[in-house]
Design a protein around this motif. Structure first.
Motif, short mmCIF file in Angstrom:
data_model
loop_
_atom_site.label_atom_id
_atom_site.label_comp_id
_atom_site.label_asym_id
_atom_site.label_seq_id
_atom_site.Cartn_x
_atom_site.Cartn_y
_atom_site.Cartn_z
N GLY A 1 0.83 -1.21 0.00
CA GLY A 1 0.00 0.00 0.00
C GLY A 1 0.86 1.25 0.00
O GLY A 1 0.59 2.22 -0.73
N THR A 2 1.93 1.22 0.79
CA THR A 2 2.84 2.36 0.81
C THR A 2 3.46 2.57 -0.56
O THR A 2 3.56 3.70 -1.05
CB THR A 2 3.96 2.11 1.85
OG1 THR A 2 3.36 1.58 3.02
CG2 THR A 2 4.68 3.38 2.18
N VAL B 1 1.18 4.28 -3.05
CA VAL B 1 1.02 5.71 -2.84
C VAL B 1 2.25 6.48 -3.31
O VAL B 1 2.15 7.57 -3.86
CB VAL B 1 0.73 5.98 -1.35
CG1 VAL B 1 0.84 7.44 -1.04
CG2 VAL B 1 -0.64 5.46 -1.00
N TRP C 1 -2.62 1.94 9.15
CA TRP C 1 -1.52 2.40 8.31
C TRP C 1 -1.99 2.62 6.87
O TRP C 1 -1.69 3.65 6.26
CB TRP C 1 -0.38 1.38 8.34
CG TRP C 1 0.71 1.71 7.39
CD1 TRP C 1 1.01 1.07 6.23
CD2 TRP C 1 1.65 2.79 7.49
NE1 TRP C 1 2.06 1.67 5.61
CE2 TRP C 1 2.48 2.72 6.35
CE3 TRP C 1 1.87 3.80 8.42
CZ2 TRP C 1 3.50 3.63 6.13
CZ3 TRP C 1 2.89 4.71 8.20
CH2 TRP C 1 3.69 4.61 7.07
N LEU C 2 -2.75 1.65 6.34
CA LEU C 2 -3.23 1.80 4.95
C LEU C 2 -4.09 3.05 4.82
O LEU C 2 -3.98 3.79 3.83
CB LEU C 2 -4.02 0.57 4.53
CG LEU C 2 -3.23 -0.70 4.22
CD1 LEU C 2 -4.18 -1.82 3.87
CD2 LEU C 2 -2.27 -0.45 3.07
N PHE C 3 -4.94 3.28 5.82
CA PHE C 3 -5.81 4.46 5.78
C PHE C 3 -4.96 5.73 5.72
O PHE C 3 -5.16 6.59 4.86
CB PHE C 3 -6.70 4.46 7.02
CG PHE C 3 -7.87 5.39 6.92
CD1 PHE C 3 -9.14 4.88 6.75
CD2 PHE C 3 -7.71 6.76 7.00
CE1 PHE C 3 -10.22 5.72 6.65
CE2 PHE C 3 -8.79 7.61 6.89
CZ PHE C 3 -10.05 7.09 6.72
N LEU C 4 -3.99 5.81 6.62
CA LEU C 4 -3.20 7.04 6.72
C LEU C 4 -2.33 7.24 5.49
O LEU C 4 -2.23 8.34 4.94
CB LEU C 4 -2.34 7.01 7.98
CG LEU C 4 -3.13 7.20 9.27
CD1 LEU C 4 -2.24 7.01 10.46
CD2 LEU C 4 -3.74 8.59 9.29
N VAL C 5 -1.72 6.14 5.02
CA VAL C 5 -0.80 6.30 3.89
C VAL C 5 -1.59 6.65 2.63
O VAL C 5 -1.16 7.45 1.80
CB VAL C 5 0.09 5.04 3.75
CG1 VAL C 5 -0.56 3.97 2.91
CG2 VAL C 5 1.43 5.40 3.17
N GLY C 6 -2.79 6.06 2.50
CA GLY C 6 -3.63 6.39 1.36
C GLY C 6 -4.07 7.85 1.40
O GLY C 6 -4.07 8.56 0.39
N LEU C 7 -4.40 8.30 2.60
CA LEU C 7 -4.80 9.70 2.78
C LEU C 7 -3.63 10.63 2.43
O LEU C 7 -3.82 11.68 1.80
CB LEU C 7 -5.21 9.90 4.24
CG LEU C 7 -6.39 10.83 4.51
CD1 LEU C 7 -7.57 10.44 3.69
CD2 LEU C 7 -6.74 10.77 5.98
N TYR C 8 -2.41 10.23 2.84
CA TYR C 8 -1.23 11.02 2.50
C TYR C 8 -1.11 11.14 0.98
O TYR C 8 -0.86 12.23 0.45
CB TYR C 8 0.03 10.36 3.09
CG TYR C 8 1.30 11.00 2.63
CD1 TYR C 8 1.73 12.20 3.18
CD2 TYR C 8 2.07 10.41 1.62
CE1 TYR C 8 2.89 12.79 2.73
CE2 TYR C 8 3.23 11.00 1.18
CZ TYR C 8 3.64 12.19 1.74
OH TYR C 8 4.77 12.80 1.29
N PHE D 1 -1.20 18.01 6.94
CA PHE D 1 -1.62 16.61 6.90
C PHE D 1 -1.02 15.84 8.07
O PHE D 1 -1.71 15.03 8.70
CB PHE D 1 -1.20 15.94 5.60
CG PHE D 1 -1.39 14.45 5.62
CD1 PHE D 1 -2.65 13.92 5.49
CD2 PHE D 1 -0.31 13.60 5.79
CE1 PHE D 1 -2.84 12.55 5.55
CE2 PHE D 1 -0.49 12.24 5.84
CZ PHE D 1 -1.77 11.71 5.72
N ALA E 1 -3.04 13.84 10.62
CA ALA E 1 -2.86 12.39 10.64
C ALA E 1 -2.49 11.91 12.03
O ALA E 1 -2.93 10.85 12.46
CB ALA E 1 -1.78 11.99 9.64
N PHE F 1 -5.69 11.98 13.97
CA PHE F 1 -6.57 10.92 13.51
C PHE F 1 -6.02 9.55 13.91
O PHE F 1 -6.78 8.68 14.36
CB PHE F 1 -6.71 10.99 11.98
CG PHE F 1 -7.44 9.82 11.43
CD1 PHE F 1 -8.82 9.77 11.46
CD2 PHE F 1 -6.74 8.74 10.88
CE1 PHE F 1 -9.49 8.67 10.98
CE2 PHE F 1 -7.41 7.65 10.40
CZ PHE F 1 -8.79 7.62 10.45
#
Lengths: 84, 82, 114, 254
Positions: B16-17, B20, C11-18, D10, D14, D17
């Motif tokens: 996932g990282t 992105v 982590w996936l949520f935050l990294v996707g949001l980033y 952010f 973050a 959050f």
């Protein structure tokens, strides 16, 4: 954990991780080949896991992945051959 | 948690990282394809074959074809500006 | 270790949001959105998982075997379908953005609106 | 806003959050220690009550059938929205009359013979596989959605492996739209059957049959088929709208 699942873990670490790295580092074409190889290896891992969980009816997933990754790759190839 | 689930969870987080951080959309869509494969395997390891099947269908067919067709059209729309 | 799935979901949520926040291309942004959404699959399935239980398909196991929760799996199925449809609609909107504003960079689109 | 200030903003958001997320999740039972009552009850009753070997399918189409109907209409509405969006785009394109631009670029290279043969040879197996996944949705993993996408993939494959005009011939749009709408309507009609049988909407009114056979689980296979039709129609419509975009001001292809 039995031998099938162990083999699946080895195949994930030794097969799909390199594909991920190549798709990250390489060119688009190399990444595409890595994605294709990843699809094939994933289908194998699905087979191994279905055997390892003793649920042979789940081999459907491997079949689907094998067919669909080909169709998906075709979509990429038709684009890449024109754009690159 | 089994070793298999642990390994796949870590790989999904890394994948996932990676998705992105890749900036070029075409290469990102390829990385997203590998990420989709990892997700499908993770769901199967979570004993959710139905969800794994959906993920395979969406991740290896529906999303890539939509991304690729959108990129092709965008490239065509953008060409006059160059 | 037993909270690793939840940590991965967060982590996936935050990294996707980033990725969404720093994105410079609408297609890139939409793919980042799918990463955010995959966080919800991991979370849902992790909540429903029962250690040592079988997948909820009785085709080849006896009916009294313990199974993992089928309800969260049904929810996740809905989630996957919705992800596909939402992305389809967003790709259509990205094409419209290129047509109307001549760019798919969210910053430039925002700048044009003034 | 500059990229730098945006990143800082952010990171602050973050962090807050992330803290709230972790705090919220800390109340959950640890992984593998599931204690939800519904899943356990469903696991015990689904075989005896619905004669379905697929607990997820039974949950999706029977116990949570109403939610799935909502989901189907999300798909339906999204595809409608996309078609409207892209059709507007198409109108704009043709008005601009860009016919003379980029004829070389537009002349799409044909697929090689090997690719075409392999692709077209796969169409039949894909259709069979899709139908198999749809009609076995109440026995093995799979169901209307997954099978429907595979059926759509079979038609899309024709255009990917062959030529776009061939794709146009095998996808009569009115028929595809009919499948889309008919599938969506079929779900509601099957649901109304429960009302006619004297019970509530989406009540499983059909004979349940022998578990594990094709004709079992009452209305669940019917709902699977209607969802399969709808999804197949929707995805063909969706992808062909995107494909049409590639050939909007196309020359000589047809």
């Amino acid at each position: 954990m039995n031998a099938w699942v162990l083999a699946a873990i080895v195949l994930v670490l030794g097969g799909i991780v390199p594909c991920l790295l190549v798709s990250l580092r390489g060119s688009a074409m190399e990444g595409l080949v890595a994605l294709e190889l990843g699809g094939v290896i994933s289908a194998l891992v699905f087979l191994l896991l279905a055997e390892g969980f003793q649920r042979q009816s789940f081999v459907d997933l491997a079949l689907m992945l094998a067919v669909l990754s080909f169709v998906g790759a075709l979509a990429f190839v038709r684009y890449v051959e024109r754009e690159i | 948690m089994t070793v298999l689930q642990g390994v796949l969870l870590v790989l999904v987080a890394l994948g996932g990282t990676a998705v992105v951080l890749v900036r070029d959309p075409l290469r990102q869509s390829i990385v997203a394809g590998v990420f989709g494969l990892l997700l499908g395997l993770l769901f199967f390891a979570f004993q959710a074959p139905d969800v794994a099947l959906s993920q395979i269908v969406v991740g290896s067919l529906a999303l890539p074809s939509m991304i690729v067709l959108t990129l092709a059209k965008l490239a065509r729309l953008q060409r006059p500006d160059e | 270790m037993s909270f690793l799935p939840y940590a991965v979901a967060a982590w996936l949520f935050l990294v996707g949001l980033y990725g969404i926040v720093t994105s410079r291309h609408l297609v890139h942004l939409i793919v980042c959105l799918t990463v955010v959404q995959s966080s919800s699959y991991v979370l849902l399935l992790a909540i429903g998982y029962l250690a040592g239980a079988q997948a909820p398909v009785f085709a080849d196991i006896p009916p009294d075997t313990p199974i993992v929760d089928p309800v969260v799996q049904a929810l996740t199925l809905t989630d996957v379908v919705v992800e596909a449809t939402v992305s389809a609609l967003l790709f259509g909107l990205a094409l419209q953005a290129q047509k109307r504003f001549g760019t798919v960079n969210p910053d430039e689109i925002a700048a044009m609106k003034g | 806003m500059t990229m730098r200030s945006r990143r800082v903003l952010f990171l602050v958001a973050a962090a807050i959050f992330g803290f709230l997320f972790v705090w919220g999740l800390s109340g959950l039972p640890s992984f593998g220690d599931y204690r939800g009552p519904y899943g356990i009850v469903l696991g015990q009753i689904v075989m005896s009550e619905r004669h379905t070997t697929e607990a997820v399918g039974a949950t999706t189409f029977d116990y949570r059938g109403f939610d799935t109907m909502g989901e189907e209409y999300i798909l339906f509405a999204a595809v409608m929205g996309l078609v409207i969006l892209l059709r507007e785009l198409r109108g704009e394109r043709t008005e601009e009359e860009e016919e003379e631009e980029y004829p070389v670029h537009r002349r799409r290279r044909e697929a090689s013979d090997a690719l075409r043969v392999l692709g077209l040879a796969l169409v039949g197996p894909l259709v069979v596989l899709g139908i198999y996944i749809v009609v076995h949705g109440h026995i093995t993993p799979g169901g209307g959605f997954q099978g429907g996408v595979i059926l759509a993939a079979a038609l899309i494959l024709v255009s990917l492996a062959g030529r776009y005009p061939a794709m146009r011939r095998v996808r009569p749009i009115p028929l595809v739209e009919l499948a889309d709408a008919g599938g969506a309507a079929g779900f509601v009609l099957v649901g109304l059957g429960g009302l006619i049988a004297g019970s509530e909407f989406l009540y499983n009114f059909l004979p349940l049959g022998e578990p594990g056979t094709l004709l079992s689980s009452g209305m669940i296979p019917l709902l699977n088929i209607s969802v399969g039709l709808e999804v197949a129609g929707a995805f063909v419509l969706l992808i062909s709208e995107f494909l049409d975009q590639q050939f909007i001001s196309g020359l000589g292809e047809e």
